[in-house]
Design a protein around this motif. Structure first.
Motif, PDB file in Angstrom:
ATOM      1  N   TYR A   1       0.808  -1.218   0.000  1.00  0.00           N
ATOM      2  CA  TYR A   1       0.000   0.000   0.000  1.00  0.00           C
ATOM      3  C   TYR A   1       0.841   1.267   0.000  1.00  0.00           C
ATOM      4  O   TYR A   1       1.862   1.336   0.671  1.00  0.00           O
ATOM      5  CB  TYR A   1      -0.936   0.021   1.219  1.00  0.00           C
ATOM      6  CG  TYR A   1      -1.967  -1.061   1.178  1.00  0.00           C
ATOM      7  CD1 TYR A   1      -3.118  -0.921   0.404  1.00  0.00           C
ATOM      8  CD2 TYR A   1      -1.782  -2.243   1.882  1.00  0.00           C
ATOM      9  CE1 TYR A   1      -4.064  -1.930   0.343  1.00  0.00           C
ATOM     10  CE2 TYR A   1      -2.722  -3.260   1.828  1.00  0.00           C
ATOM     11  CZ  TYR A   1      -3.855  -3.101   1.060  1.00  0.00           C
ATOM     12  OH  TYR A   1      -4.788  -4.107   1.004  1.00  0.00           O
ATOM     13  N   THR A   2       0.367   2.265  -0.741  1.00  0.00           N
ATOM     14  CA  THR A   2       0.913   3.614  -0.739  1.00  0.00           C
ATOM     15  C   THR A   2      -0.061   4.467   0.064  1.00  0.00           C
ATOM     16  O   THR A   2      -1.263   4.227   0.026  1.00  0.00           O
ATOM     17  CB  THR A   2       0.999   4.145  -2.192  1.00  0.00           C
ATOM     18  OG1 THR A   2       1.902   3.313  -2.916  1.00  0.00           O
ATOM     19  CG2 THR A   2       1.474   5.579  -2.241  1.00  0.00           C
ATOM     20  N   VAL A   3       0.465   5.478   0.778  1.00  0.00           N
ATOM     21  CA  VAL A   3      -0.384   6.344   1.603  1.00  0.00           C
ATOM     22  C   VAL A   3      -0.268   7.786   1.131  1.00  0.00           C
ATOM     23  O   VAL A   3       0.834   8.268   0.838  1.00  0.00           O
ATOM     24  CB  VAL A   3       0.026   6.266   3.092  1.00  0.00           C
ATOM     25  CG1 VAL A   3      -0.756   7.273   3.935  1.00  0.00           C
ATOM     26  CG2 VAL A   3      -0.162   4.850   3.637  1.00  0.00           C
ATOM     27  N   ILE A   4      -1.409   8.474   1.065  1.00  0.00           N
ATOM     28  CA  ILE A   4      -1.432   9.918   0.832  1.00  0.00           C
ATOM     29  C   ILE A   4      -2.462  10.530   1.779  1.00  0.00           C
ATOM     30  O   ILE A   4      -3.576  10.018   1.911  1.00  0.00           O
ATOM     31  CB  ILE A   4      -1.744  10.286  -0.640  1.00  0.00           C
ATOM     32  CG1 ILE A   4      -1.725  11.824  -0.822  1.00  0.00           C
ATOM     33  CG2 ILE A   4      -3.040   9.671  -1.116  1.00  0.00           C
ATOM     34  CD1 ILE A   4      -1.767  12.287  -2.280  1.00  0.00           C
ATOM     35  N   GLY A   5      -2.054  11.590   2.459  1.00  0.00           N
ATOM     36  CA  GLY A   5      -2.951  12.349   3.326  1.00  0.00           C
ATOM     37  C   GLY A   5      -3.329  13.652   2.635  1.00  0.00           C
ATOM     38  O   GLY A   5      -2.458  14.313   2.063  1.00  0.00           O
ATOM     39  N   ILE A   6      -4.601  14.008   2.683  1.00  0.00           N
ATOM     40  CA  ILE A   6      -5.078  15.212   1.995  1.00  0.00           C
ATOM     41  C   ILE A   6      -5.825  16.114   2.974  1.00  0.00           C
ATOM     42  O   ILE A   6      -6.677  15.659   3.732  1.00  0.00           O
ATOM     43  CB  ILE A   6      -6.001  14.844   0.815  1.00  0.00           C
ATOM     44  CG1 ILE A   6      -5.237  13.984  -0.205  1.00  0.00           C
ATOM     45  CG2 ILE A   6      -6.573  16.097   0.152  1.00  0.00           C
ATOM     46  CD1 ILE A   6      -6.092  13.478  -1.356  1.00  0.00           C
ATOM     47  N   SER A   7      -5.484  17.409   2.929  1.00  0.00           N
ATOM     48  CA  SER A   7      -6.189  18.422   3.718  1.00  0.00           C
ATOM     49  C   SER A   7      -6.346  19.669   2.850  1.00  0.00           C
ATOM     50  O   SER A   7      -5.884  19.704   1.712  1.00  0.00           O
ATOM     51  CB  SER A   7      -5.410  18.760   4.990  1.00  0.00           C
ATOM     52  OG  SER A   7      -4.267  19.523   4.681  1.00  0.00           O
ATOM     53  N   ALA A   8      -6.959  20.689   3.416  1.00  0.00           N
ATOM     54  CA  ALA A   8      -7.130  21.955   2.688  1.00  0.00           C
ATOM     55  C   ALA A   8      -5.989  22.921   2.986  1.00  0.00           C
ATOM     56  O   ALA A   8      -5.982  24.046   2.483  1.00  0.00           O
ATOM     57  CB  ALA A   8      -8.466  22.595   3.066  1.00  0.00           C
ATOM     58  N   ASP A   9      -5.012  22.485   3.775  1.00  0.00           N
ATOM     59  CA  ASP A   9      -3.896  23.355   4.148  1.00  0.00           C
ATOM     60  C   ASP A   9      -3.089  23.793   2.936  1.00  0.00           C
ATOM     61  O   ASP A   9      -2.979  23.062   1.951  1.00  0.00           O
ATOM     62  CB  ASP A   9      -2.961  22.618   5.114  1.00  0.00           C
ATOM     63  CG  ASP A   9      -3.618  22.317   6.436  1.00  0.00           C
ATOM     64  OD1 ASP A   9      -4.045  23.269   7.108  1.00  0.00           O
ATOM     65  OD2 ASP A   9      -3.712  21.125   6.793  1.00  0.00           O
ATOM     66  N   LYS A  10      -2.502  24.962   3.041  1.00  0.00           N
ATOM     67  CA  LYS A  10      -1.599  25.463   2.001  1.00  0.00           C
ATOM     68  C   LYS A  10      -0.309  24.621   2.037  1.00  0.00           C
ATOM     69  O   LYS A  10       0.033  24.037   3.055  1.00  0.00           O
ATOM     70  CB  LYS A  10      -1.278  26.932   2.238  1.00  0.00           C
ATOM     71  CG  LYS A  10      -2.472  27.846   2.018  1.00  0.00           C
ATOM     72  CD  LYS A  10      -2.049  29.293   2.139  1.00  0.00           C
ATOM     73  CE  LYS A  10      -3.089  30.319   1.920  1.00  0.00           C
ATOM     74  NZ  LYS A  10      -4.377  30.031   1.483  1.00  0.00           N
ATOM     75  N   MET A  11       0.377  24.578   0.920  1.00  0.00           N
ATOM     76  CA  MET A  11       1.566  23.741   0.793  1.00  0.00           C
ATOM     77  C   MET A  11       2.627  24.072   1.850  1.00  0.00           C
ATOM     78  O   MET A  11       3.252  23.166   2.401  1.00  0.00           O
ATOM     79  CB  MET A  11       2.163  23.867  -0.620  1.00  0.00           C
ATOM     80  CG  MET A  11       3.185  22.803  -0.916  1.00  0.00           C
ATOM     81  SD  MET A  11       2.613  21.094  -0.680  1.00  0.00           S
ATOM     82  CE  MET A  11       1.323  21.008  -1.892  1.00  0.00           C
ATOM     83  N   ALA A  12       2.811  25.334   2.163  1.00  0.00           N
ATOM     84  CA  ALA A  12       3.818  25.705   3.172  1.00  0.00           C
ATOM     85  C   ALA A  12       3.497  25.064   4.522  1.00  0.00           C
ATOM     86  O   ALA A  12       4.404  24.577   5.214  1.00  0.00           O
ATOM     87  CB  ALA A  12       3.894  27.224   3.314  1.00  0.00           C
ATOM     88  N   SER A  13       2.232  25.022   4.893  1.00  0.00           N
ATOM     89  CA  SER A  13       1.822  24.385   6.154  1.00  0.00           C
ATOM     90  C   SER A  13       2.075  22.885   6.108  1.00  0.00           C
ATOM     91  O   SER A  13       2.513  22.290   7.092  1.00  0.00           O
ATOM     92  CB  SER A  13       0.342  24.629   6.431  1.00  0.00           C
ATOM     93  OG  SER A  13       0.102  25.997   6.638  1.00  0.00           O
ATOM     94  N   LEU A  14       1.795  22.274   4.953  1.00  0.00           N
ATOM     95  CA  LEU A  14       2.010  20.832   4.816  1.00  0.00           C
ATOM     96  C   LEU A  14       3.497  20.486   4.896  1.00  0.00           C
ATOM     97  O   LEU A  14       3.878  19.498   5.539  1.00  0.00           O
ATOM     98  CB  LEU A  14       1.422  20.322   3.503  1.00  0.00           C
ATOM     99  CG  LEU A  14      -0.096  20.416   3.377  1.00  0.00           C
ATOM    100  CD1 LEU A  14      -0.554  19.882   2.031  1.00  0.00           C
ATOM    101  CD2 LEU A  14      -0.787  19.693   4.514  1.00  0.00           C
ATOM    102  N   GLU A  15       4.311  21.293   4.252  1.00  0.00           N
ATOM    103  CA  GLU A  15       5.763  21.048   4.287  1.00  0.00           C
ATOM    104  C   GLU A  15       6.304  21.183   5.705  1.00  0.00           C
ATOM    105  O   GLU A  15       7.125  20.383   6.153  1.00  0.00           O
ATOM    106  CB  GLU A  15       6.481  21.994   3.320  1.00  0.00           C
ATOM    107  CG  GLU A  15       6.211  21.626   1.863  1.00  0.00           C
ATOM    108  CD  GLU A  15       6.629  22.694   0.871  1.00  0.00           C
ATOM    109  OE1 GLU A  15       6.910  23.842   1.280  1.00  0.00           O
ATOM    110  OE2 GLU A  15       6.650  22.368  -0.337  1.00  0.00           O
ATOM    111  N   LYS A  16       5.834  22.183   6.432  1.00  0.00           N
ATOM    112  CA  LYS A  16       6.249  22.381   7.818  1.00  0.00           C
ATOM    113  C   LYS A  16       5.799  21.204   8.688  1.00  0.00           C
ATOM    114  O   LYS A  16       6.568  20.679   9.492  1.00  0.00           O
ATOM    115  CB  LYS A  16       5.657  23.693   8.341  1.00  0.00           C
ATOM    116  CG  LYS A  16       6.046  24.048   9.750  1.00  0.00           C
ATOM    117  CD  LYS A  16       5.430  25.387  10.159  1.00  0.00           C
ATOM    118  CE  LYS A  16       5.670  25.643  11.630  1.00  0.00           C
ATOM    119  NZ  LYS A  16       4.961  26.819  12.105  1.00  0.00           N
ATOM    120  N   PHE A  17       4.545  20.782   8.509  1.00  0.00           N
ATOM    121  CA  PHE A  17       3.979  19.646   9.251  1.00  0.00           C
ATOM    122  C   PHE A  17       4.775  18.380   8.959  1.00  0.00           C
ATOM    123  O   PHE A  17       5.157  17.640   9.874  1.00  0.00           O
ATOM    124  CB  PHE A  17       2.513  19.492   8.847  1.00  0.00           C
ATOM    125  CG  PHE A  17       1.739  18.411   9.536  1.00  0.00           C
ATOM    126  CD1 PHE A  17       1.756  18.265  10.912  1.00  0.00           C
ATOM    127  CD2 PHE A  17       0.937  17.551   8.790  1.00  0.00           C
ATOM    128  CE1 PHE A  17       1.001  17.270  11.537  1.00  0.00           C
ATOM    129  CE2 PHE A  17       0.176  16.564   9.407  1.00  0.00           C
ATOM    130  CZ  PHE A  17       0.215  16.416  10.778  1.00  0.00           C
TER     131      PHE A  17
END
Length: 166
Positions: free
Chosen positions: A76-92
């Protein structure tokens, strides 16, 4: 993918339906669901979460992180999706040392297609938001697992059991 038996936009999806296709910006560049499915040995786990860095979302993401090797080993491959902006996702991703893709859907188009953008209740208030949900897309592009309103704590263990990995 073949003939579609998908639900209307915004409707809840069901096992056996063709997964709504998407192209999304991620922490590793743009990806498509079709390519993720093609590259996965068994399938793709697509999970939607409300907001990067919040306690429940952090707990869930770290749970996927800690179980990723066994999920990958099972195909299995995993992807998480949210409405956050890319900068927030990269920081997270950096702060939590997340080892899987995080995708940004700020206009909720993908979330609407997957039935995870909808009415929520919190502390007696009703509002539109992201319904924490998880799906497993099989090699044929059809949904094998559909879980809406999942609880963050212990979610991956329950998913592993559903997939027959434990």
């Amino acid at each position: 993918m073949t003939e579609s038996t998908s639900a209307p936009r915004g409707a809840k999806l069901e096992v056996g339906q063709v997964a709504p296709p998407f192209t999304i910006a991620t922490t590793e560049g743009e990806v498509t669901l079709a390519k993720l499915v093609e590259d996965a040995a068994k399938g793709v786990i697509v999970y939607f979460y409300p907001k990067a860095g919040t306690p429940g979302c952090t707990k869930e993401a770290c749970d996927f992180r800690d179980n990723l090797n066994s999920l990958k080993g099972a195909g299995y491959t995993v992807i998480g999706i949210s409405a956050d902006k890319m900068a927030s996702l990269e920081k997270f991703q950096a702060k939590q040392q997340l080892n899987f893709l995080l995708g940004s859907d700020p206009d909720h188009a993908i979330m609407t297609a997957w039935g995870v953008w909808g009415t929520k209740k919190n502390y007696g208030k009703t509002f539109l938001g992201i319904i924490r949900s998880t799906f497993v897309v099989g090699k044929d592009g059809r949904l094998e697992v559909v879980q809406y309103n999942v609880k963050a704590t212990g979610h991956v263990a329950r998913l592993r059991k559903t997939l027959g990995l434990d």
